[in-house]
Design a protein around this motif. Structure first.
Motif, PDB file in Angstrom:
ATOM      1  N   GLY A  89      -2.479  69.638   9.236  1.00 56.59           N
ATOM      2  CA  GLY A  89      -3.425  68.557   8.968  1.00 56.59           C
ATOM      3  C   GLY A  89      -4.157  68.773   7.651  1.00 56.59           C
ATOM      4  N   SER A  90      -4.474  70.022   7.364  1.00 52.94           N
ATOM      5  CA  SER A  90      -5.128  70.313   6.084  1.00 52.94           C
ATOM      6  C   SER A  90      -4.143  70.108   4.940  1.00 52.94           C
ATOM      7  N   ALA A  91      -2.920  70.601   5.120  1.00 50.39           N
ATOM      8  CA  ALA A  91      -1.948  70.521   4.030  1.00 50.39           C
ATOM      9  C   ALA A  91      -1.487  69.084   3.784  1.00 50.39           C
ATOM     10  N   VAL A  92      -1.188  68.371   4.867  1.00 43.70           N
ATOM     11  CA  VAL A  92      -0.674  67.013   4.692  1.00 43.70           C
ATOM     12  C   VAL A  92      -1.842  66.060   4.466  1.00 43.70           C
ATOM     13  N   GLY A  93      -1.780  65.361   3.372  1.00 41.99           N
ATOM     14  CA  GLY A  93      -2.871  64.427   3.086  1.00 41.99           C
ATOM     15  C   GLY A  93      -2.500  63.590   1.886  1.00 41.99           C
ATOM     16  N   LEU A  94      -3.502  63.206   1.146  1.00 38.52           N
ATOM     17  CA  LEU A  94      -3.235  62.399  -0.034  1.00 38.52           C
ATOM     18  C   LEU A  94      -2.376  63.158  -1.036  1.00 38.52           C
ATOM     19  N   GLY A  95      -2.449  64.486  -0.981  1.00 33.98           N
ATOM     20  CA  GLY A  95      -1.635  65.302  -1.886  1.00 33.98           C
ATOM     21  C   GLY A  95      -0.161  64.950  -1.767  1.00 33.98           C
ATOM     22  N   ASN A  96       0.283  64.698  -0.546  1.00 35.57           N
ATOM     23  CA  ASN A  96       1.701  64.391  -0.334  1.00 35.57           C
ATOM     24  C   ASN A  96       2.003  62.930  -0.605  1.00 35.57           C
ATOM     25  N   ILE A  97       1.117  62.065  -0.098  1.00 34.43           N
ATOM     26  CA  ILE A  97       1.483  60.648  -0.064  1.00 34.43           C
ATOM     27  C   ILE A  97       0.998  59.910  -1.302  1.00 34.43           C
ATOM     28  N   PHE A 114     -13.067  64.110  -6.298  1.00 37.22           N
ATOM     29  CA  PHE A 114     -12.073  63.078  -6.648  1.00 37.22           C
ATOM     30  C   PHE A 114     -11.267  62.632  -5.432  1.00 37.22           C
ATOM     31  N   TYR A 115     -11.111  63.543  -4.479  1.00 38.63           N
ATOM     32  CA  TYR A 115     -10.344  63.205  -3.278  1.00 38.63           C
ATOM     33  C   TYR A 115     -11.045  62.098  -2.489  1.00 38.63           C
ATOM     34  N   ALA A 116     -12.390  62.207  -2.450  1.00 38.48           N
ATOM     35  CA  ALA A 116     -13.153  61.225  -1.676  1.00 38.48           C
ATOM     36  C   ALA A 116     -12.979  59.819  -2.247  1.00 38.48           C
ATOM     37  N   PHE A 165       0.416  74.022  -5.182  1.00 37.66           N
ATOM     38  CA  PHE A 165      -0.840  74.595  -4.693  1.00 37.66           C
ATOM     39  C   PHE A 165      -1.696  73.549  -4.007  1.00 37.66           C
ATOM     40  N   PHE A 166      -1.814  72.395  -4.651  1.00 37.58           N
ATOM     41  CA  PHE A 166      -2.667  71.346  -4.093  1.00 37.58           C
ATOM     42  C   PHE A 166      -2.150  70.913  -2.732  1.00 37.58           C
ATOM     43  N   SER A 167      -0.841  70.680  -2.684  1.00 42.04           N
ATOM     44  CA  SER A 167      -0.276  70.129  -1.466  1.00 42.04           C
ATOM     45  C   SER A 167      -0.356  71.117  -0.304  1.00 42.04           C
ATOM     46  N   LEU A 168      -0.184  72.400  -0.597  1.00 41.71           N
ATOM     47  CA  LEU A 168      -0.235  73.392   0.487  1.00 41.71           C
ATOM     48  C   LEU A 168      -1.664  73.869   0.759  1.00 41.71           C
ATOM     49  N   SER A 169      -2.642  73.254   0.122  1.00 39.81           N
ATOM     50  CA  SER A 169      -4.052  73.647   0.290  1.00 39.81           C
ATOM     51  C   SER A 169      -4.281  75.106  -0.089  1.00 39.81           C
ATOM     52  N   LEU A 170      -3.618  75.561  -1.147  1.00 40.43           N
ATOM     53  CA  LEU A 170      -3.723  76.974  -1.505  1.00 40.43           C
ATOM     54  C   LEU A 170      -4.709  77.193  -2.637  1.00 40.43           C
ATOM     55  N   VAL A 179     -11.961  67.732   5.461  1.00 36.82           N
ATOM     56  CA  VAL A 179     -12.713  68.606   6.363  1.00 36.82           C
ATOM     57  C   VAL A 179     -12.391  70.064   6.039  1.00 36.82           C
ATOM     58  N   SER A 180     -11.111  70.342   5.780  1.00 36.34           N
ATOM     59  CA  SER A 180     -10.746  71.729   5.497  1.00 36.34           C
ATOM     60  C   SER A 180     -11.299  72.180   4.145  1.00 36.34           C
ATOM     61  N   VAL A 181     -11.334  71.278   3.178  1.00 34.64           N
ATOM     62  CA  VAL A 181     -11.899  71.655   1.878  1.00 34.64           C
ATOM     63  C   VAL A 181     -13.399  71.921   2.045  1.00 34.64           C
ATOM     64  N   SER A 182     -14.066  71.067   2.826  1.00 37.64           N
ATOM     65  CA  SER A 182     -15.507  71.237   3.002  1.00 37.64           C
ATOM     66  C   SER A 182     -15.837  72.528   3.747  1.00 37.64           C
TER      67      SER A 182
END
Ligand code: TRP
Length: 450
Positions: free
Chosen positions: A23-31, A106-108, A226-231, A323-326
């Protein structure tokens, strides 16, 4: 390690642990981010570099973050402090905190767009009868002051979930919606493949033109991995600190990388055939997905329903990521600064909102404020994804490879001897040498030294 004795909440089941990291990894980064980065960096050539980085650097660094997080059961500062006892280096944890606030900003904004698209299509305000409308709708929804309002609304939703706590809030949301999103993406893929001219888009994405590989493509692909895997932020360190002792670290890392890349590729299969079929430029940048999707919905029966559903799921995928970034700044403020969770959430929300408003305005009132041709939004994205995250990942890789003792590594990857993990020597070799060197070379290459 002393931090491990602290009482912290744990994910209730293995599925919940996996669903939450995915859930953290999959997000706007992918789509959202993957298609636009692939579009501006030559399609197939970018995909190959991206996948190579995911396998060679992403998976090992993911293992390193998981290992550090579960071994120390702590926030990034505590984790680094425990691993490299007492040395000043753990102050580099601040890099993670700063990057997390910049990313949230920027994600928000983009997540705010998804929410706005969702509500607007729900209320039947988007016109799906005419493909030309896609662009116009995009312009009205994403420019001016409107995005500022939606950024604020999104950040409030994010704060609400954070306040509900780790296990309850994150688990519940991820468990239900991630599988639904996956199924919806599959359906849209099938639809895109039947569009006239789909082959051109598929060729663009899958047939690499190696002559297009340049330092820009390499850096972009590294940043995207890195972004996509939340690393690189310590995000996965924080999440792994909630893993139970029986969660298999290497298996979870592989599965996360696999699902995450699969979603990015699915997004590519949805977007690129449509890009070519509807005559949008693949180089459109951050707005690409928002220009293309309305075109796709317009040729479906009940386009408004599909659109509402899709943007709702995208919004949920975004919020499980934010949520994971926060969590990085929140756990830092709670555990290091001894604030209450409510105060910590408030502070982190206010700071990222300030950045968020600036980013939101960079598509409207602050459009002309640019540095090196990049507006504030682009700068936040570029600097964090392409520079801060890889540096953070390199640091984690070096700490786990060189400073963490072998016994801890072995305990973590074999779950205290209860499972076998034959690849430990290879993994350590990658963490000590290959990952840091590869990241360093990409940096040297991008500043023109090699
Ligand atoms: N990976 C998420 C996405 O693809 C975004 C994200 C969540 C992230 N946590 C992160 C990016 C930590 C970098 C670091 O949407």
């Amino acid at each position: 390690m002393k931090e491990s004795t602290k009482q912290r909440a744990l994910f209730a089941t293995k599925f919940a642990a996996i669903a939450s990291t995915v859930g953290s990894a999959v997000g706007l980064g992918n789509i959202w981010r993957f298609p636009y980065e692939a579009g501006t960096h030559g399609g197939g050539a970018f995909l190959i570099c991206y996948l190579a980085f995911v396998i060679l650097i992403g998976v090992p660094v993911l293992c390193a973050e998981y290992c550090l997080g579960r071994a120390t059961r702590s926030n990034i500062f505590g984790a680094y402090r425990a691993a490299i006892s007492g040395r000043l280096l753990h102050k580099l944890g601040y890099l993670g905190i700063i990057s997390s606030l910049l990313i949230l900003s920027f994600y928000a904004v983009v997540a705010g767009w998804t929410l706005e698209y969702c509500i607007e299509s729900l209320m039947g305000k988007l016109d799906f009868s005419n493909p030309e409308e896609g662009h116009q709708q995009y312009l009205t929804l994403t420019t001016g002051w409107r995005p500022v309002i939606w950024t604020v609304i999104f950040m409030l939703c994010n704060a609400f979930i954070l306040l509900k706590g780790v296990t309850k809030g994150i688990e519940r949301v991820s468990n239900i919606f991630m599988p639904v999103l996956f199924v919806l993406l599959l359906l849209f893929c099938i639809n895109s493949l039947t569009l006239p001219g789909a082959k051109e888009g598929i060729d663009f994405l899958f047939v690499p033109d190696f002559s297009k590989i340049s330092s820009k493509v390499l850096l972009g692909a590294l940043g995207q991995a890195f972004f996509s895997l939340s690393l690189g932020l310590g995000c996965m360190i924080t999440y792994a600190s909630y893993f139970s002792d029986s969660t298999k670290l290497a298996g979870t890392a592989l599965l996360t990388a696999l699902l995450d890349s699969a979603v990015a590729i699915l997004a590519g299969i949805i977007i690129f055939p449509a890009v070519f079929s509807f005559g949008v430029s693949p180089q459109a940048g951050p707005t690409l997905v928002f220009e293309v999707l309305p075109n796709i919905f317009s040729q479906l029966t009940a386009g408004g329903v599909w659109s509402t559903l899709f943007f709702l799921l995208l919004f949920i995928a975004s919020i499980t990521s934010t949520v994971s970034v926060s969590e990085i700044s929140v756990t830092y403020l709670c555990e290091e600064r001894k604030l209450t969770r409510t105060k910590a959430v408030l502070i982190s929300t206010v700071i990222s909102l300030a950045g968020g408003v600036l980013c939101a305005m960079s598509f409207g009132p602050l459009r002309d404020f640019t540095i090196c041709d990049r507006n504030i939004f682009d700068i936040f994205d570029y600097v964090t994804s392409n520079i801060f995250l890889p540096i953070g990942g390199m640091l984690c890789s070096l700490v786990v490879g060189w400073a963490l003792d072998r016994k801890t590594l072995k305990t973590q990857f074999t779950n205290n001897g209860s499972i076998r993990f034959r690849f430990l020597p290879i993994l350590v070799f990658f963490l000590k040498w290959i990952c840091p060197a590869a990241i360093f070379l990409v940096f040297l290459d991008s500043i023109g030294i090699i």
